[in-house]
Design a protein around this motif. Sequence first.
Motif, mmCIF file in Angstrom:
data_model
loop_
_atom_site.group_PDB
_atom_site.id
_atom_site.type_symbol
_atom_site.label_atom_id
_atom_site.label_comp_id
_atom_site.label_asym_id
_atom_site.label_seq_id
_atom_site.Cartn_x
_atom_site.Cartn_y
_atom_site.Cartn_z
ATOM 1 N N ARG A 168 34.806 -40.800 -18.862
ATOM 2 C CA ARG A 168 34.128 -39.587 -19.338
ATOM 3 C C ARG A 168 34.407 -39.368 -20.816
ATOM 4 N N VAL A 169 33.473 -38.759 -21.477
ATOM 5 C CA VAL A 169 33.591 -38.388 -22.883
ATOM 6 C C VAL A 169 34.041 -36.933 -22.919
ATOM 7 N N ARG A 170 34.910 -36.604 -23.841
ATOM 8 C CA ARG A 170 35.482 -35.249 -23.897
ATOM 9 C C ARG A 170 34.694 -34.321 -24.805
ATOM 10 N N SER A 171 33.399 -34.356 -24.692
ATOM 11 C CA SER A 171 32.579 -33.412 -25.453
ATOM 12 C C SER A 171 31.508 -32.868 -24.524
ATOM 13 N N ASP A 172 31.018 -31.718 -24.856
ATOM 14 C CA ASP A 172 29.985 -31.068 -24.059
ATOM 15 C C ASP A 172 28.760 -30.810 -24.940
ATOM 16 N N PRO A 173 27.914 -31.831 -25.107
ATOM 17 C CA PRO A 173 26.725 -31.613 -25.931
ATOM 18 C C PRO A 173 25.834 -30.545 -25.298
ATOM 19 N N GLY A 174 25.126 -29.830 -26.128
ATOM 20 C CA GLY A 174 24.218 -28.801 -25.639
ATOM 21 C C GLY A 174 22.935 -29.395 -25.080
ATOM 22 N N ARG A 175 22.104 -28.519 -24.589
ATOM 23 C CA ARG A 175 20.836 -28.934 -23.969
ATOM 24 C C ARG A 175 19.967 -29.734 -24.928
ATOM 25 N N ALA A 176 19.896 -29.319 -26.190
ATOM 26 C CA ALA A 176 19.059 -30.030 -27.154
ATOM 27 C C ALA A 176 19.571 -31.451 -27.394
ATOM 28 N N ALA A 177 20.877 -31.616 -27.502
ATOM 29 C CA ALA A 177 21.446 -32.954 -27.701
ATOM 30 C C ALA A 177 21.231 -33.825 -26.470
ATOM 31 N N LEU A 178 21.368 -33.245 -25.287
ATOM 32 C CA LEU A 178 21.093 -33.991 -24.058
ATOM 33 C C LEU A 178 19.623 -34.412 -24.003
ATOM 34 N N ALA A 179 18.744 -33.504 -24.395
ATOM 35 C CA ALA A 179 17.306 -33.810 -24.397
ATOM 36 C C ALA A 179 16.993 -34.942 -25.374
ATOM 37 N N ASP A 180 17.610 -34.906 -26.549
ATOM 38 C CA ASP A 180 17.397 -35.982 -27.529
ATOM 39 C C ASP A 180 17.881 -37.322 -26.981
ATOM 40 N N ALA A 181 19.059 -37.328 -26.376
ATOM 41 C CA ALA A 181 19.600 -38.566 -25.807
ATOM 42 C C ALA A 181 18.715 -39.059 -24.662
ATOM 43 N N PHE A 182 18.228 -38.163 -23.844
ATOM 44 C CA PHE A 182 17.329 -38.508 -22.744
ATOM 45 C C PHE A 182 16.074 -39.188 -23.289
ATOM 46 N N ARG A 183 15.480 -38.585 -24.296
ATOM 47 C CA ARG A 183 14.254 -39.120 -24.892
ATOM 48 C C ARG A 183 14.508 -40.480 -25.548
ATOM 49 N N GLU A 184 15.637 -40.645 -26.200
ATOM 50 C CA GLU A 184 15.915 -41.869 -26.949
ATOM 51 C C GLU A 184 16.482 -43.006 -26.105
ATOM 52 N N ASN A 185 17.211 -42.696 -25.030
ATOM 53 C CA ASN A 185 17.984 -43.721 -24.341
ATOM 54 C C ASN A 185 17.560 -44.041 -22.917
ATOM 55 N N VAL A 186 16.569 -43.329 -22.389
ATOM 56 C CA VAL A 186 16.133 -43.588 -21.014
ATOM 57 C C VAL A 186 14.748 -44.233 -21.050
ATOM 58 N N PHE A 187 14.646 -45.364 -20.387
ATOM 59 C CA PHE A 187 13.410 -46.137 -20.354
ATOM 60 C C PHE A 187 12.245 -45.299 -19.852
ATOM 61 N N LEU A 188 11.140 -45.368 -20.551
ATOM 62 C CA LEU A 188 9.845 -44.786 -20.211
ATOM 63 C C LEU A 188 9.748 -43.283 -20.488
ATOM 64 N N VAL A 189 10.803 -42.635 -20.945
ATOM 65 C CA VAL A 189 10.740 -41.199 -21.191
ATOM 66 C C VAL A 189 9.776 -40.881 -22.332
ATOM 67 N N THR A 190 9.836 -41.628 -23.409
ATOM 68 C CA THR A 190 8.940 -41.375 -24.541
ATOM 69 C C THR A 190 7.488 -41.454 -24.087
ATOM 70 N N GLU A 191 7.164 -42.458 -23.301
ATOM 71 C CA GLU A 191 5.793 -42.646 -22.827
ATOM 72 C C GLU A 191 5.385 -41.552 -21.834
ATOM 73 N N VAL A 192 6.309 -41.153 -20.969
ATOM 74 C CA VAL A 192 6.028 -40.080 -20.013
ATOM 75 C C VAL A 192 5.731 -38.781 -20.760
#
Length: 161
Positions: free
Chosen positions: A71-95
């Motif tokens: 586990r990483v010892r940081s708690d990114p906010g919703r916006a940072a999670l959303a950015d990571a989701f968009r950038e790092n999960v396959f097919l999210v950008t296209e969806v």
Amino acid sequence: MKRKPVPPAPPSLDRIWTVRDAAPLVPEPEDDCCRRLVERAAVPDRGTASAWLVFLAALGVVDDADSGYARVRSDPGRAALADAFRENVFLVTEVLAALEDTESRTPADVFEAVRERVPRWERSKRDNWAAFWTDRVQRRLDWAVLLGLAERDDDGYRKSE
């Protein structure tokens, strides 16, 4: 590298922290981590636990090192999670791009818009690949709603305003 596994979206973002906190602080092999998630975070089975680990690594709240997951010892906010989701999960950008118009779209509609992006080898490894990937698209849509990137209404999903 974009990650493919996406667990079903929970009712709230709190589940991310519950599952993340079940991961060890010191890297451990995937099997050990999966066992911890099943035992400590009530993840239903090893396959779902593995999907959670890969997904949390994509979100940046679990580290995927050569020696295992931690586990990483940081708690990114919703916006940072959303950015990571968009950038790092396959097919999210296209969806998300498939939601650009103002009308709501069903998961099947979105799948049709992105079906050509599904790798050929994914299509050939199962007979029901279209149904399988329609489910994967729906999971991405549900997470997009949870992360504030999309909205859901009676007719389906649309991009957040």
